[in-house]
Motif scaffolding. Structure first.
Motif, PDB file in Angstrom:
ATOM      1  N   LEU A 137       0.828  -1.209   0.000  1.00 16.65           N
ATOM      2  CA  LEU A 137       0.000   0.000   0.000  1.00 16.65           C
ATOM      3  C   LEU A 137       0.862   1.259   0.000  1.00 16.65           C
ATOM      4  O   LEU A 137       0.656   2.180  -0.812  1.00 16.65           O
ATOM      5  N   LEU A 138       1.832   1.319   0.906  1.00 14.06           N
ATOM      6  CA  LEU A 138       2.653   2.527   1.009  1.00 14.06           C
ATOM      7  C   LEU A 138       3.566   2.700  -0.197  1.00 14.06           C
ATOM      8  O   LEU A 138       3.802   3.825  -0.653  1.00 14.06           O
ATOM      9  N   MET A 139       4.082   1.601  -0.731  1.00 15.22           N
ATOM     10  CA  MET A 139       4.895   1.712  -1.946  1.00 15.22           C
ATOM     11  C   MET A 139       4.029   2.233  -3.089  1.00 15.22           C
ATOM     12  O   MET A 139       4.463   3.084  -3.873  1.00 15.22           O
ATOM     13  N   GLY A 140       2.784   1.754  -3.166  1.00 14.71           N
ATOM     14  CA  GLY A 140       1.865   2.221  -4.199  1.00 14.71           C
ATOM     15  C   GLY A 140       1.569   3.707  -4.080  1.00 14.71           C
ATOM     16  O   GLY A 140       1.523   4.431  -5.090  1.00 14.71           O
ATOM     17  N   ILE A 141       1.374   4.188  -2.846  1.00 25.95           N
ATOM     18  CA  ILE A 141       1.124   5.620  -2.632  1.00 25.95           C
ATOM     19  C   ILE A 141       2.333   6.439  -3.085  1.00 25.95           C
ATOM     20  O   ILE A 141       2.184   7.492  -3.720  1.00 25.95           O
ATOM     21  N   ASN A 142       3.525   5.945  -2.782  1.00 23.28           N
ATOM     22  CA  ASN A 142       4.736   6.654  -3.213  1.00 23.28           C
ATOM     23  C   ASN A 142       4.866   6.683  -4.728  1.00 23.28           C
ATOM     24  O   ASN A 142       5.387   7.650  -5.296  1.00 23.28           O
ATOM     25  N   PHE A 143       4.395   5.631  -5.378  1.00 23.28           N
ATOM     26  CA  PHE A 143       4.456   5.597  -6.840  1.00 23.28           C
ATOM     27  C   PHE A 143       3.571   6.666  -7.477  1.00 23.28           C
ATOM     28  O   PHE A 143       3.741   7.008  -8.646  1.00 23.28           O
ATOM     29  N   LEU A 144       2.586   7.182  -6.719  1.00 20.90           N
ATOM     30  CA  LEU A 144       1.704   8.229  -7.245  1.00 20.90           C
ATOM     31  C   LEU A 144       2.412   9.570  -7.376  1.00 20.90           C
ATOM     32  O   LEU A 144       1.958  10.445  -8.099  1.00 20.90           O
ATOM     33  N   GLY A 145       3.524   9.760  -6.617  1.00 23.43           N
ATOM     34  CA  GLY A 145       4.283  11.001  -6.733  1.00 23.43           C
ATOM     35  C   GLY A 145       4.711  11.549  -5.380  1.00 23.43           C
ATOM     36  O   GLY A 145       4.115  11.247  -4.343  1.00 23.43           O
ATOM     37  N   THR A 146       5.765  12.363  -5.406  1.00 22.80           N
ATOM     38  CA  THR A 146       6.315  12.955  -4.182  1.00 22.80           C
ATOM     39  C   THR A 146       5.290  13.833  -3.473  1.00 22.80           C
ATOM     40  O   THR A 146       5.285  13.925  -2.247  1.00 22.80           O
ATOM     41  N   LYS A 147       4.423  14.467  -4.224  1.00 20.27           N
ATOM     42  CA  LYS A 147       3.412  15.343  -3.631  1.00 20.27           C
ATOM     43  C   LYS A 147       2.533  14.581  -2.641  1.00 20.27           C
ATOM     44  O   LYS A 147       2.266  15.052  -1.530  1.00 20.27           O
ATOM     45  N   TYR A 148       2.112  13.372  -3.023  1.00 16.86           N
ATOM     46  CA  TYR A 148       1.224  12.583  -2.172  1.00 16.86           C
ATOM     47  C   TYR A 148       1.971  11.973  -0.991  1.00 16.86           C
ATOM     48  O   TYR A 148       1.496  12.023   0.150  1.00 16.86           O
ATOM     49  N   SER A 149       3.140  11.394  -1.263  1.00 18.22           N
ATOM     50  CA  SER A 149       3.915  10.783  -0.174  1.00 18.22           C
ATOM     51  C   SER A 149       4.393  11.844   0.806  1.00 18.22           C
ATOM     52  O   SER A 149       4.458  11.616   2.014  1.00 18.22           O
ATOM     53  N   GLY A 150       4.713  13.052   0.282  1.00 19.77           N
ATOM     54  CA  GLY A 150       5.137  14.147   1.154  1.00 19.77           C
ATOM     55  C   GLY A 150       4.020  14.624   2.065  1.00 19.77           C
ATOM     56  O   GLY A 150       4.249  14.932   3.241  1.00 19.77           O
ATOM     57  N   ARG A 151       2.800  14.667   1.539  1.00 16.82           N
ATOM     58  CA  ARG A 151       1.660  15.067   2.364  1.00 16.82           C
ATOM     59  C   ARG A 151       1.409  14.054   3.475  1.00 16.82           C
ATOM     60  O   ARG A 151       1.112  14.422   4.622  1.00 16.82           O
ATOM     61  N   ILE A 152       1.497  12.782   3.134  1.00 15.25           N
ATOM     62  CA  ILE A 152       1.327  11.727   4.145  1.00 15.25           C
ATOM     63  C   ILE A 152       2.395  11.862   5.225  1.00 15.25           C
ATOM     64  O   ILE A 152       2.122  11.751   6.425  1.00 15.25           O
ATOM     65  N   GLN A 153       3.629  12.147   4.798  1.00 17.18           N
ATOM     66  CA  GLN A 153       4.733  12.259   5.742  1.00 17.18           C
ATOM     67  C   GLN A 153       4.534  13.435   6.695  1.00 17.18           C
ATOM     68  O   GLN A 153       4.758  13.314   7.900  1.00 17.18           O
ATOM     69  N   THR A 154       4.116  14.561   6.144  1.00 15.33           N
ATOM     70  CA  THR A 154       3.879  15.738   6.983  1.00 15.33           C
ATOM     71  C   THR A 154       2.764  15.476   7.987  1.00 15.33           C
ATOM     72  O   THR A 154       2.902  15.767   9.188  1.00 15.33           O
ATOM     73  N   ALA A 155       1.654  14.908   7.507  1.00 13.94           N
ATOM     74  CA  ALA A 155       0.518  14.625   8.391  1.00 13.94           C
ATOM     75  C   ALA A 155       0.888  13.599   9.457  1.00 13.94           C
ATOM     76  O   ALA A 155       0.561  13.773  10.648  1.00 13.94           O
ATOM     77  N   ALA A 156       1.574  12.536   9.055  1.00 14.16           N
ATOM     78  CA  ALA A 156       1.949  11.482  10.016  1.00 14.16           C
ATOM     79  C   ALA A 156       2.916  12.010  11.060  1.00 14.16           C
ATOM     80  O   ALA A 156       2.829  11.658  12.243  1.00 14.16           O
TER      81      ALA A 156
END
Length: 443
Positions: A137-156
Motif C-alpha cells: 500500500l505505502l509503496m503504491g502511494i509513493n508511486f503516485l508522486g512525491t506530492k502525495y507521499s510528502g503530504r502523508i509524511q507531513t501529516a503522520a
C-alpha cells in the motif's frame, strides 16, 4: 531538463518531516524492551539514549558538511564515491538497496501489523499478511508522486507527536514517579561496557534514518542552505523527544517491567489512561510507524536510481527509468518491495534491526572520516557549511561509530557476518557492471 532527471520539488518542510518522521517511527515505542533488557538498570539505559543522541548529533553536524559539498541525489553513496572511489560508493548503495531499506520496511511493517492485531484483538496468524499489504500500500502511494507521499509524511509526523507529547506530560506527572526511579546506573549481573554497547546499538536503531535525507539533496531547491538546517534542527527535535519520553516511561514503570514487555509504550499507556485512552495512544503509535515506513520508502526509491544513472547495476537502463507522469524511479522501488516481502516472511524484528544498524554504521563511520580526508585533500573546495568545533565533533562521531561496529562484531558475530556477507556479494556485481559498461573508478 533531461528525460531521466528528478525535479527539484522537495521543500524544507518536506525534508524536515522526512527526517523527523523517519527517525521517530517504531523504535521509540518498542526498543525500550531491548535497551533496558541489555542495560539491566534504568540509569545505564537512559544514558544509552542520551549518548546515542550525542553521537547522532555529532554525526549530523559532520555529514551536513559533505552533504553541502555534494548535494546530489544518492546521499551517502555519492559522498563515499567522491572520496574513496566508485567501488565503495557502489557498495553502500548496494547494501542500502538489498539490506538497509528493505529490512527497515520489513521490520516496521511487522511492528505495524503486530500493533494492529493487538488493537483489534485479531489472530496473530494474520500479522504477516497485514505487514505485506501495508508495504504494498505505502509503496503504491509513493508511486503516485512525491506530492502525495510528502503530504502523508507531513501529516503522520504531526499526528505522531500527539501521543508522544501526551505520554511525556502524563508520565512526568504520574503519581509515585520521580528522578529516584532513574537509578541505579548499573547492576552487577550486567557488565557495564558490553551491556552499554548492546543498549547503544538498540537505541541507534531508534535514531536511525537521519542520514537518509541526503538522498533527497538533488531534489531540494537550495540544498547548500537547507540540508544543514534540516539535519541539525530535525535531530535536536528527535533527541529531546527521546530523552524526555524515556524519563516518562521510567516514571511509570521500572526498567525490569520495560524489559519484560514487547510493547512498552502501550503498557505505559495502559497505566496512564483507562480504556479508550490507551487505545487512542495505540492508534497514535500505528500512525507513527506508518509514517516511519513511508519515510524509508521516500528515501529508498532514490538509491537504485542513483546507482543506475551511473551504470552500476545490471539492467541499469531499466532501473534509471523515471515515470513520465509521477517523475519517480518506480522500478527500483519494486525491487526493494520484493526483498522487503521476503524479509517480512522471516518475522524477525529485532534481528533485522540489529543487522540494519551494524551494516549502515560501517558506511556512516567512513562518511565521517571522509569529511576529515576532504579537509586535507581539498582544502579550497567550496563549503557552504562547515562543521563547528572541527575536528572535535567529527572525532566524537568517528569514535562513536567505531564503538558500535566493534561491539557488534564481539557481541553479535552472527549478525555481523550476515551483514558483511550480503554486502560483499555486491563486489562481483560491481565488477560485472564495470566490465559491461566500462565505468571508470573515478570521475
Amino acid at each position: 531538463m533531461k528525460k531521466n532527471e528528478l525535479k527539484k520539488e522537495v521543500s524544507g518542510i518536506t525534508a524536515l518531516t522526512v527526517l523527523v518522521g523517519t527517525v521517530i517511527g517504531a523504535g521509540i515505542f518498542f526498543k525500550p524492551t531491548a535497551v533496558y533488557g541489555a542495560s539491566g538498570a534504568p540509569g545505564l539505559g537512559l544514558l544509552a539514549w542520551f549518548v546515542a543522541g550525542i553521537i547522532t548529533m555529532a554525526g549530523g553536524l559532520t555529514v551536513a558538511e559533505i552533504g553541502t559539498i555534494y548535494p546530489q541525489t544518492g546521499g551517502m553513496m555519492i559522498y563515499l564515491e567522491k572520496v574513496y572511489g566508485r567501488w565503495l560508493g557502489f557498495l553502500v548503495g548496494w547494501a542500502q538497496m538489498i539490506i538497509y531499506y528493505p529490512a527497515n520496511v520489513a521490520a516496521l511493517t511487522i511492528i505495524f501489523a503486530t500493533q494492529f492485531v493487538n488493537l483489534f484483538a485479531l489472530s496473530d496468524n494474520i500479522i504477516v499478511p497485514i505487514a505485506i499489504i501495508t508495504a504494498i500500500l505505502l509503496m503504491g502511494i509513493n508511486f503516485l508522486g512525491t506530492k502525495y507521499s510528502g503530504r502523508i509524511q507531513t501529516a503522520a509526523t504531526i499526528l505522531k507527536l500527539i501521543p508522544i507529547l501526551v505520554i511525556i506530560v502524563a508520565g512526568l506527572l504520574y503519581p509515585g514517579g520521580g528522578v529516584v526511579r532513574l537509578i541505579p546506573l548499573s547492576v552487577e549481573s550486567h557488565p557495564v561496557l558490553t551491556s552499554f554497547g548492546s543498549a547503544l546499538v538498540a537505541t541507534l536503531f531508534a535514531y536511525d534514518g537521519w542520514i537518509n535525507v541526503g538522498t533527497l539533496a538533488g531534489e531540494m531547491k537550495s540544498p547548500g542552505k537547507m540540508l544543514p538546517k534540516v539535519i541539525i534542527g530535525g535531530l535536536l527535535i528527535v533527541m529531546t523527544v527521546y530523552v524526555l519520553i524515556n524519563i516518562a516511561y521510567l516514571f511509570v514503570l521500572d526498567s525490569t517491567q520495560l524489559a519484560g514487555t514487547d510493547t512498552p509504550a502501550a503498557l505505559v499507556a495502559s497505566y496512564l489512561f483507562d480504556g479508550i485512552g490507551s487505545k487512542l495512544v495505540t492508534i497514535g503509535i500505528l500512525i507513527s510507524v506508518f509514517g516511519g515506513i513511508n519515510g524509508y520508502i521516500i528515501s529508498g526509491l532514490r538509491v537504485p536510481y542513483a546507482l543506475a544513472t551511473q551504470k552500476m547495476l545490471p539492467f541499469s537502463n531499466w532501473f534509471a527509468k523515471v515515470n513520465a507522469k509521477t517523475n519517480l524511479p518506480i522500478n527500483g522501488g519494486l525491487v526493494i518491495l520484493g526483498i522487503a516481502i521476503l524479509m517480512i516472511l522471516t518475522g524477525q524484528f529485532n534481528q533485522l534491526t540489529d543487522l540494519i544498524v551494524f551494516v549502515i554504521w560501517i558506511f556512516i563511520t567512513l562518511t565521517f572520516i571522509a569529511v576529515i580526508i576532504l579537509r586535507k585533500t581539498q582544502p579550497n573546495i567550496e563549503r557552504p557549511y562547515k562543521v563547528p568545533l572541527y575536528p572535535i565533533i567529527p572525532l566524537v562521531a568517528i569514535i562513536g561509530g567505531l564503538y558500535i561496529v566493534i561491539n557488534t562484531l564481539i557481541v553479535q558475530p552472527e549478525n555481523a557476518f550476515i551483514g558483511i556477507f550480503l554486502t560483499l556479494i555486491g563486489i562481483p556485481v560491481y565488477l560485472y557492471c564495470k566490465k559491461k559498461y566500462g565505468i571508470p573508478e573515478k570521475e
